[in-house]
Design a protein around this motif. Sequence first.
Motif, PDB file in Angstrom:
ATOM      1  N   LEU A  19     -12.698 -40.411  18.100  1.00 11.61           N
ATOM      2  CA  LEU A  19     -13.796 -39.448  18.196  1.00 11.61           C
ATOM      3  C   LEU A  19     -14.444 -39.471  19.580  1.00 11.61           C
ATOM      4  CD1 LEU A  19     -15.577 -39.693  14.723  1.00 11.61           C
ATOM      5  CD2 LEU A  19     -14.555 -37.647  15.729  1.00 11.61           C
ATOM      6  N   LEU A  20     -14.292 -40.577  20.291  1.00 11.97           N
ATOM      7  CA  LEU A  20     -14.842 -40.665  21.645  1.00 11.97           C
ATOM      8  C   LEU A  20     -14.188 -39.599  22.524  1.00 11.97           C
ATOM      9  CD1 LEU A  20     -14.885 -44.540  22.151  1.00 11.97           C
ATOM     10  CD2 LEU A  20     -16.828 -43.060  21.623  1.00 11.97           C
ATOM     11  N   GLY A  21     -15.021 -38.879  23.253  1.00  5.48           N
ATOM     12  CA  GLY A  21     -14.522 -37.816  24.109  1.00  5.48           C
ATOM     13  C   GLY A  21     -14.468 -36.462  23.436  1.00  5.48           C
ATOM     14  N   LYS A  22     -14.573 -36.449  22.096  1.00  3.52           N
ATOM     15  CA  LYS A  22     -14.623 -35.181  21.374  1.00  3.52           C
ATOM     16  C   LYS A  22     -16.036 -34.588  21.487  1.00  3.52           C
ATOM     17  CE  LYS A  22     -10.413 -35.616  19.504  1.00  3.52           C
ATOM     18  NZ  LYS A  22      -9.917 -36.834  20.193  1.00  3.52           N
ATOM     19  N   GLY A  35     -22.549 -31.719  22.522  1.00  2.00           N
ATOM     20  CA  GLY A  35     -22.615 -33.012  23.190  1.00  2.00           C
ATOM     21  C   GLY A  35     -21.305 -33.762  23.031  1.00  2.00           C
ATOM     22  N   ARG A  36     -20.842 -34.354  24.117  1.00  2.00           N
ATOM     23  CA  ARG A  36     -19.610 -35.154  24.069  1.00  2.00           C
ATOM     24  C   ARG A  36     -19.903 -36.503  23.420  1.00  2.00           C
ATOM     25  NH1 ARG A  36     -18.460 -35.036  29.135  1.00  2.00           N
ATOM     26  NH2 ARG A  36     -16.961 -33.321  28.990  1.00  2.00           N
ATOM     27  N   ILE A  37     -19.131 -36.882  22.443  1.00  2.00           N
ATOM     28  CA  ILE A  37     -19.333 -38.158  21.750  1.00  2.00           C
ATOM     29  C   ILE A  37     -18.921 -39.308  22.666  1.00  2.00           C
ATOM     30  CG2 ILE A  37     -18.660 -39.564  19.759  1.00  2.00           C
ATOM     31  CD1 ILE A  37     -18.116 -36.894  18.270  1.00  2.00           C
ATOM     32  N   VAL A  38     -19.868 -40.219  22.922  1.00  2.00           N
ATOM     33  CA  VAL A  38     -19.599 -41.319  23.852  1.00  2.00           C
ATOM     34  C   VAL A  38     -19.756 -42.698  23.203  1.00  2.00           C
ATOM     35  CG1 VAL A  38     -20.234 -39.929  25.853  1.00  2.00           C
ATOM     36  CG2 VAL A  38     -21.983 -41.322  24.731  1.00  2.00           C
ATOM     37  N   ASP A 163     -12.202 -31.636  23.564  1.00  2.00           N
ATOM     38  CA  ASP A 163     -12.787 -31.316  24.864  1.00  2.00           C
ATOM     39  C   ASP A 163     -11.668 -31.258  25.893  1.00  2.00           C
ATOM     40  OD1 ASP A 163     -14.237 -30.962  27.133  1.00  2.00           O
ATOM     41  OD2 ASP A 163     -15.381 -32.809  27.002  1.00  2.00           O
ATOM     42  N   ASP A 164     -11.287 -30.063  26.265  1.00  2.00           N
ATOM     43  CA  ASP A 164     -10.181 -29.888  27.208  1.00  2.00           C
ATOM     44  C   ASP A 164     -10.543 -30.339  28.614  1.00  2.00           C
ATOM     45  OD1 ASP A 164      -8.640 -28.803  25.167  1.00  2.00           O
ATOM     46  OD2 ASP A 164      -9.315 -26.760  25.577  1.00  2.00           O
ATOM     47  N   ASN A 165     -11.837 -30.525  28.886  1.00  2.11           N
ATOM     48  CA  ASN A 165     -12.276 -30.916  30.232  1.00  2.11           C
ATOM     49  C   ASN A 165     -12.518 -32.415  30.384  1.00  2.11           C
ATOM     50  OD1 ASN A 165     -12.416 -28.170  31.120  1.00  2.11           O
ATOM     51  ND2 ASN A 165     -14.312 -27.945  29.957  1.00  2.11           N
TER      52      ASN A 165
END
Length: 203
Positions: A19-22, A35-38, A163-165
């Motif tokens: 999930l990190l980065g999603k 928000g990007r999950i960090v 997140d493609d970026n």
Amino acid sequence: MKISRSFYARDTLIVAKELLGKVLVHEVNGFKIKGRIVETEAYIGNIDKACHAYGGKRTPKLEPLYGKPGIAYVYFIYGMYHCFNAITKKEGSPEGVLIRAVEPLEGLEEMSQLRFKKSYNDLTKAKKKNLTSGPSKLCIALNINKDHNKEDLCGDVLYIEEDDNQNSFEIVEVKRIGIDYAEEAKDFLWRFYIKDNEWISKK
């Protein structure tokens, strides 16, 4: 691209890391907050004394934990705050992932008004960094509350997408926070975060 139910229907520790980065998305009144999950934490009821459903405990409030993978479990803490979890593994097995922190991406003005009742441009550097750096903070900023308990994360209101970026990153594995009561489970290395990300709740 939105994450499918099959993503959640896997080993909880794997899901917590992946999930990190999603990107967590909440569509509110026609606009999107993202928000990007960090930072995440895994909870596995059958073996985890820190999980609300440890030992097979089952109450109406805990029913979402036993639900199908890919639904939300939103619970209330300290009589004031909410925490958001994604249910994993399989229906009937109380497992899930707490989203502990996100990196603000879209809807910064809305987040700022929800969290601090101020324009984003009026926030200090410290407040900007503090916008979503904790499980209850992100719930306030993304307007996630008890109304979203049992929300289908494969729907169109509250969901998680790729997140493609996002660039590659290193994952740190450490002990979870605030569970000193959980005996041996307090030492499980089930908290995961993106190394050097400034929005994590605690290193």
